[in-house]
Enzyme design. Structure first.
Site, PDB file in Angstrom:
ATOM      1  N   LEU A  24      25.394 -64.308 -34.483  1.00  0.00           N
ATOM      2  CA  LEU A  24      25.737 -64.492 -33.085  1.00  0.00           C
ATOM      3  C   LEU A  24      26.457 -63.061 -32.543  1.00  0.00           C
ATOM      4  CD1 LEU A  24      27.748 -67.949 -33.752  1.00  0.00           C
ATOM      5  CD2 LEU A  24      25.656 -67.557 -32.739  1.00  0.00           C
ATOM      6  N   ASP A  66      26.523 -65.414 -40.053  1.00  0.00           N
ATOM      7  CA  ASP A  66      27.838 -65.126 -39.792  1.00  0.00           C
ATOM      8  C   ASP A  66      28.946 -65.361 -40.825  1.00  0.00           C
ATOM      9  OD1 ASP A  66      27.628 -64.006 -36.850  1.00  0.00           O
ATOM     10  OD2 ASP A  66      26.531 -66.269 -36.714  1.00  0.00           O
ATOM     11  N   GLU A  71      37.059 -65.228 -42.089  1.00  0.00           N
ATOM     12  CA  GLU A  71      38.214 -65.551 -41.783  1.00  0.00           C
ATOM     13  C   GLU A  71      38.359 -66.764 -40.758  1.00  0.00           C
ATOM     14  OE1 GLU A  71      42.010 -63.292 -39.824  1.00  0.00           O
ATOM     15  OE2 GLU A  71      40.181 -63.060 -38.792  1.00  0.00           O
ATOM     16  N   ASP A  72      37.378 -67.043 -40.251  1.00  0.00           N
ATOM     17  CA  ASP A  72      37.165 -68.136 -39.324  1.00  0.00           C
ATOM     18  C   ASP A  72      37.289 -69.689 -39.737  1.00  0.00           C
ATOM     19  OD1 ASP A  72      37.115 -66.621 -36.678  1.00  0.00           O
ATOM     20  OD2 ASP A  72      35.077 -65.998 -37.065  1.00  0.00           O
ATOM     21  N   HIS A 168      37.893 -63.725 -29.627  1.00  0.00           N
ATOM     22  CA  HIS A 168      39.059 -64.318 -30.232  1.00  0.00           C
ATOM     23  C   HIS A 168      40.172 -63.623 -29.853  1.00  0.00           C
ATOM     24  CE1 HIS A 168      36.187 -65.659 -33.630  1.00  0.00           C
ATOM     25  NE2 HIS A 168      36.487 -66.689 -33.337  1.00  0.00           N
ATOM     26  N   CYS A 255      38.315 -60.105 -39.507  1.00  0.00           N
ATOM     27  CA  CYS A 255      37.239 -61.470 -40.012  1.00  0.00           C
ATOM     28  C   CYS A 255      36.500 -61.145 -41.280  1.00  0.00           C
ATOM     29  CB  CYS A 255      36.020 -61.167 -38.937  1.00  0.00           C
ATOM     30  SG  CYS A 255      36.401 -60.624 -37.220  1.00  0.00           S
TER      31      CYS A 255
END
Length: 260
Positions: A24, A66, A71-72, A168, A255
């Site tokens: 993305l 991705d 971290e997401d 973010h 991330c």
């Protein structure tokens, strides 16, 4: 006495997959080069190891372009971990892929069940509270569910707002120590860091705001000399890592790892 906001003994990373070229991105500034990204990723992992951490390196997930941005998927705190619920539909499946690794190292694992969404890139844990930025990927329902979960562990959540056009919350800020925030001027202007010591990234180097403090190092994206100089002048030991390929997918230093 360790500081749980930046003193870590372990980290989890995931190797980039060849499918990263389909990751993305808010705008197309070029296709990531896998070999370059892997070389930078190796430097990142070796830096965490040099800081004294055990790094759990997970294999690539070709089905999830991705997934290098671990971290997401998870919020790691001292008492336990919370599995997130990403706001990008293509990333929802990454959480289940991460969960076995999290359960191997945490006894208490909670889950954001929805219907809200929340991603780790919008969460900044400081020495006194958890700041969660509302964004295109994190909504008020997700923030409310997280607030209820971490209250069991004695944490306070404060909802703040990510600037328009910024993916973010932590795209524009990072923690330098328990009381000090590195931030863009546009984010700090919202007043969300009132009461903290704030260092601004210099004009034109806004992309340097996403760094991580990991034990003795501030791990920072390379190519932002004024930010690096400012951090060094303030007493921080800076390690610069090439982020050109991750930046093509709106990714940064925070991330790429889960830190605990």
């Amino acid at each position: 006495m360790t500081d749980p906001t930046f003193e870590f003994s372990r980290a989890i990373t995931r190797r980039p997959a060849a499918s990263i070229t389909h990751g993305l991105r808010a705008e197309d500034i070029g296709t990531p080069d896998l070999a370059q990204m892997q070389a930078a990723h190796d430097h990142y992992v070796s830096t965490l190891k040099n800081a004294g951490a055990e790094v759990i390196e997970l294999p690539p997930l070709e089905d999830f372009p991705d997934s290098v941005f671990v971290e997401d998927t998870t919020l790691c705190l001292q008492p336990g971990a919370v599995m997130m619920r990403p706001g990008a539909p293509s990333r929802l499946g990454e959480v289940a892929q991460m969960e076995p690794a999290i359960r191997a190292v945490f006894d208490d694992v909670r889950q954001i069940k929805g219907p809200g969404h929340i991603e780790g890139g919008d969460i900044l844990v400081t020495g006194r509270e958890i700041l969660v930025g509302r964004s295109d990927r994190t909504d008020s329902t997700g923030v409310a569910e997280l607030t209820g979960i971490v209250a069991d562990w004695g944490y306070t959540v404060r909802e703040v707002f990510t600037p328009p056009g910024v993916l973010h919350f932590k795209t524009d800020c990072s923690l330098l120590d328990g009381e000090t925030i590195l931030s863009t001027k546009r984010l700090d202007a919202s007043g969300c860091f009132k009461g903290y010591r704030v260092l601004h990234v210099p004009e034109g180097e806004e992309a340097a705001a996403n760094a991580i403090r990991f034990n003795q190092f501030v791990v920072s994206p390379a190519g932002f000399p004024h930010t690096a100089e400012m951090l060094c002048q303030n007493g921080y030991d800076v390690v610069e890592i090439n982020n050109t390929e991750c930046a093509k997918l709106d990714g940064g230093m925070s991330c790429l790892s889960l830190r605990f």
